[in-house]
Design a protein around this motif. Structure first.
Motif, PDB file in Angstrom:
ATOM      1  N   LEU A 106       0.816  -1.214   0.000  1.00 39.55           N
ATOM      2  CA  LEU A 106       0.000   0.000   0.000  1.00 39.55           C
ATOM      3  C   LEU A 106       0.849   1.263   0.000  1.00 39.55           C
ATOM      4  N   SER A 107       2.106   1.160   0.450  1.00 37.38           N
ATOM      5  CA  SER A 107       2.971   2.340   0.525  1.00 37.38           C
ATOM      6  C   SER A 107       3.506   2.757  -0.836  1.00 37.38           C
ATOM      7  N   GLY A 108       3.539   1.847  -1.806  1.00 38.62           N
ATOM      8  CA  GLY A 108       3.989   2.191  -3.145  1.00 38.62           C
ATOM      9  C   GLY A 108       5.478   1.961  -3.345  1.00 38.62           C
ATOM     10  N   LEU A 109       5.882   1.926  -4.612  1.00 40.08           N
ATOM     11  CA  LEU A 109       7.274   1.635  -4.960  1.00 40.08           C
ATOM     12  C   LEU A 109       8.220   2.740  -4.504  1.00 40.08           C
ATOM     13  N   ALA A 110       7.794   4.008  -4.619  1.00 42.63           N
ATOM     14  CA  ALA A 110       8.673   5.115  -4.241  1.00 42.63           C
ATOM     15  C   ALA A 110       9.059   5.025  -2.767  1.00 42.63           C
ATOM     16  N   ALA A 111       8.062   4.758  -1.908  1.00 44.14           N
ATOM     17  CA  ALA A 111       8.342   4.629  -0.482  1.00 44.14           C
ATOM     18  C   ALA A 111       9.218   3.409  -0.210  1.00 44.14           C
ATOM     19  N   PHE A 112       8.975   2.319  -0.948  1.00 43.21           N
ATOM     20  CA  PHE A 112       9.764   1.106  -0.748  1.00 43.21           C
ATOM     21  C   PHE A 112      11.239   1.345  -1.065  1.00 43.21           C
ATOM     22  N   PHE A 113      11.521   1.964  -2.217  1.00 44.81           N
ATOM     23  CA  PHE A 113      12.911   2.199  -2.598  1.00 44.81           C
ATOM     24  C   PHE A 113      13.569   3.250  -1.704  1.00 44.81           C
ATOM     25  N   SER A 114      12.784   4.215  -1.238  1.00 48.08           N
ATOM     26  CA  SER A 114      13.329   5.188  -0.285  1.00 48.08           C
ATOM     27  C   SER A 114      13.689   4.505   1.034  1.00 48.08           C
ATOM     28  N   ALA A 115      12.830   3.568   1.461  1.00 48.67           N
ATOM     29  CA  ALA A 115      13.130   2.813   2.678  1.00 48.67           C
ATOM     30  C   ALA A 115      14.381   1.964   2.497  1.00 48.67           C
ATOM     31  N   MET A 116      14.576   1.433   1.284  1.00 46.52           N
ATOM     32  CA  MET A 116      15.781   0.664   1.023  1.00 46.52           C
ATOM     33  C   MET A 116      17.038   1.514   1.190  1.00 46.52           C
ATOM     34  N   SER A 117      16.938   2.806   0.855  1.00 45.63           N
ATOM     35  CA  SER A 117      18.087   3.693   1.047  1.00 45.63           C
ATOM     36  C   SER A 117      18.405   3.859   2.527  1.00 45.63           C
ATOM     37  N   MET A 118      17.344   3.932   3.380  1.00 37.13           N
ATOM     38  CA  MET A 118      17.582   4.017   4.818  1.00 37.13           C
ATOM     39  C   MET A 118      18.191   2.729   5.350  1.00 37.13           C
ATOM     40  N   ILE A 119      17.801   1.597   4.761  1.00 45.62           N
ATOM     41  CA  ILE A 119      18.383   0.320   5.168  1.00 45.62           C
ATOM     42  C   ILE A 119      19.861   0.272   4.795  1.00 45.62           C
ATOM     43  N   LEU A 120      20.213   0.770   3.610  1.00 52.87           N
ATOM     44  CA  LEU A 120      21.622   0.810   3.205  1.00 52.87           C
ATOM     45  C   LEU A 120      22.437   1.703   4.139  1.00 52.87           C
ATOM     46  N   ILE A 121      21.843   2.798   4.589  1.00 52.71           N
ATOM     47  CA  ILE A 121      22.530   3.655   5.560  1.00 52.71           C
ATOM     48  C   ILE A 121      22.813   2.872   6.841  1.00 52.71           C
ATOM     49  N   GLY A 122      21.845   2.058   7.269  1.00 49.70           N
ATOM     50  CA  GLY A 122      22.058   1.221   8.448  1.00 49.70           C
ATOM     51  C   GLY A 122      23.186   0.224   8.247  1.00 49.70           C
ATOM     52  N   PHE A 123      23.279  -0.353   7.037  1.00 47.76           N
ATOM     53  CA  PHE A 123      24.373  -1.277   6.735  1.00 47.76           C
ATOM     54  C   PHE A 123      25.731  -0.575   6.849  1.00 47.76           C
ATOM     55  N   MET A 124      25.780   0.693   6.427  1.00 53.13           N
ATOM     56  CA  MET A 124      27.038   1.439   6.483  1.00 53.13           C
ATOM     57  C   MET A 124      27.358   1.921   7.901  1.00 53.13           C
ATOM     58  N   LEU A 125      26.320   2.185   8.691  1.00 53.52           N
ATOM     59  CA  LEU A 125      26.542   2.659  10.048  1.00 53.52           C
ATOM     60  C   LEU A 125      27.068   1.555  10.965  1.00 53.52           C
ATOM     61  N   TYR A 126      26.712   0.310  10.682  1.00 55.72           N
ATOM     62  CA  TYR A 126      27.092  -0.783  11.587  1.00 55.72           C
ATOM     63  C   TYR A 126      28.611  -0.902  11.749  1.00 55.72           C
TER      64      TYR A 126
END
Length: 524
Positions: A478-498
């Protein structure tokens, strides 16, 4: 730590974990493994906040409540946060985190009409809220220490994923928290009877709200809990009046009306419904400060679920007869319909005051749960241990609370439309990881007797988790593709922060070791 004990019935007892029959030996071994793991977590916690005390009868760890070595949840040491939350306080905090009254639910009626709204409010809690509540009850009583889902995921899948789930929650909590001063301002406008607030009044109200919630959290979770009870009472009274006055006058035929398939906005309907019925896992972050968690959590969750269902379902059923133009049902519509149901303006004023109390109570509770998630990350060495420092008098994680308050203030100036969509995707991914952690821990410790256990064995756990995961997938779609890919960017930031956080902690430990080393020189 006591050893497994044999008895004449072929059972083995390990502390308060007990198993009998052919799996008794396996249960004892698994409890030993679990105890060793929790001892490691406790030694980590000790290094950052000194929360483990050594007694004459062996180590006592507040990570487990009445489940290992006969440890009582009320047996706490001075250097750890005290266990002060009882059933009503925890239920109030949990209700505000998940429901907060009927505020924000109005678009469900607007999107589809009363019949789908009422059916959804009857069914969705069983397939979406109940799995979260059951998971929280089982894992919070198995691991009753601050940190909640950070501890669960870290135990199930390791440090990397424990850090990620904490990062996703931290970002999402700042978005959620920053929305609440705006909600407070919206109801303040209604209360004052103005179309807009001056910039000084708007910002001043937001700053006052943040400072007020910060002070409550600074003083301790017991005060936060009692404040939550007061806020719940203020929120519940006007909705109870609406229900008592409106239901006897309602026309049941109106309950069967709906917009029809063509005119129904299913995306808005499901998104609003699912978003208003989630959040039970947040209450697990405070498990280290709950009295007798094995008894308190199930009772508080049951009470919170009952209050949430009543505050959503009954007012909608009581009011739809008086507002049959479904387009009217938008945000902040409750004061308008309250005046129609009761007559006059006093009930609408009470609803407005309830909205102010709801926004304050939700921010107060979310600040408590999100700061305890950070504290749990620090005590398990997923974040720098400096964050785990407790206030000398109140035993609160002041630095974590301050970090959440400052982040909330900074996020308050941002535009939220896209951030809220990203937050919903991250929340669902976090929730799916928690459900998988529940399954993983059931397989990891299959013979360990849990203080609270989801009924039905592994089948019950799989049904519970499958239902919750399906709802998460629906919310992501329901959130749409744009929100999904934006969330993926936040996940990548988490991968780099670890790795950065890992490097920082390793550097801190190395510095500590150098400071603690004493070199003795031979004078000869």
């Amino acid at each position: 730590m006591s050893k497994p004990e044999n008895d004449n019935k072929g059972s083995l007892k390990y502390g308060s974990f007990e198993a009998s029959g052919p799996h008794a030996r396996e249960a004892a071994e698994q409890v030993g493994e679990l105890y060793s793991r929790i001892s490691v977590l406790s030694s980590q916690q000790k290094s950052s906040s000194c929360s483990v005390s050594i007694h004459s009868d062996g180590p006592k760890d507040n990570s487990v409540d009445g489940t290992l070595d006969g440890i009582d949840s009320d047996d706490v040491v001075d250097s750890s946060p005290p266990r002060t939350l009882g059933v009503f306080q925890l239920a109030g905090l949990m209700y505000l985190v998940t429901a907060g009254g009927g505020y924000g639910l109005e678009p469900v009626v607007q999107a589809a009409g009363p019949f789908p709204a009422l059916i959804g409010l009857l069914i969705v809690p069983w397939v979406w809220s109940a799995p979260q509540a059951l998971m929280t009850a089982e894992l919070s009583t198995l691991y009753p220490r601050d940190g909640g889902f950070v501890v669960w995921v870290e135990e199930a899948f390791g440090n990397f994923w424990g850090f990620q789930v904490g990062w996703w929650n931290f970002f999402g909590s700042l978005v959620d928290n920053a929305l609440l001063p705006r909600l407070f301002s919206d109801y303040l406008k209604i209360f004052l009877g103005v179309s807009h607030l001056s910039i000084w009044l708007s910002w001043g109200g937001g700053i006052f709200l943040l400072l007020f919630c910060f002070i409550l959290n600074y003083r301790g979770l017991e005060i936060v809990g009692w404040a939550s009870v007061i806020f719940v009472v203020i929120v519940a009274i006007p909705f109870a009046i609406l229900t008592l006055v409106g239901l006897p006058q309602s026309d049941p035929k109106v309950w069967l009306q709906w917009r029809g398939q063509r005119d129904t906005n299913w995306s808005l309907f499901w998104a609003t419904l699912l978003w208003n019925l989630c959040g039970f896992d947040s209450a697990g972050t405070c498990a280290g400060e709950v009295k007798s968690a094995s008894k308190t959590y199930p009772a508080a969750i049951l009470l919170s679920c009952a209050m949430g269902l009543a505050s959503f379902l009954l007012p909608v059923a009581a009011c739809v007869t008086f507002a049959q133009d479904w387009d009217e049902w938008n945000d902040a519509f409750w004061p308008v319909v309250a005046n129609r149901v009761v007559g006059g303006t006093w009930c609408g004023t009470l609803i407005t005051l309830g909205g102010l109390a709801s926004a304050t109570g939700m921010l107060n509770s979310l600040m408590a749960t999100s700061s305890r998630a950070l504290y749990g990350m620090a005590t398990t060495q997923l974040l720098p241990p400096e964050l785990a420092v407790l206030h000398r008098t109140y035993k609160t994680p002041v630095r974590c609370i301050a970090l959440v308050a400052i982040g909330t203030a900074l996020f308050s100036v941002l535009s939220f439309e896209k951030l809220v969509e990203i937050d919903s995707v991250l929340y669902c991914i976090k929730e799916m990881l928690e459900f998988m952690a529940l399954i993983r821990l059931r397989y990891k410790y299959p013979h360990v007797s849990r203080p609270f256990e989801i009924p039905g064995g592994l089948t019950g756990v799989w049904l519970c988790c499958s239902s919750g995961i399906c709802c998460c997938v629906l919310m992501i779609c329901l959130s749409g593709l744009a929100a999904f890919f934006s969330a993926m960017s936040m996940i990548l930031i988490g991968f780099m922060l670890y790795p950065l956080a890992h490097w920082w902690i390793a550097k801190h430990e190395e510095a500590q070791m150098k400071e603690s080393n004493v070199v003795v020189f031979d004078e000869s």
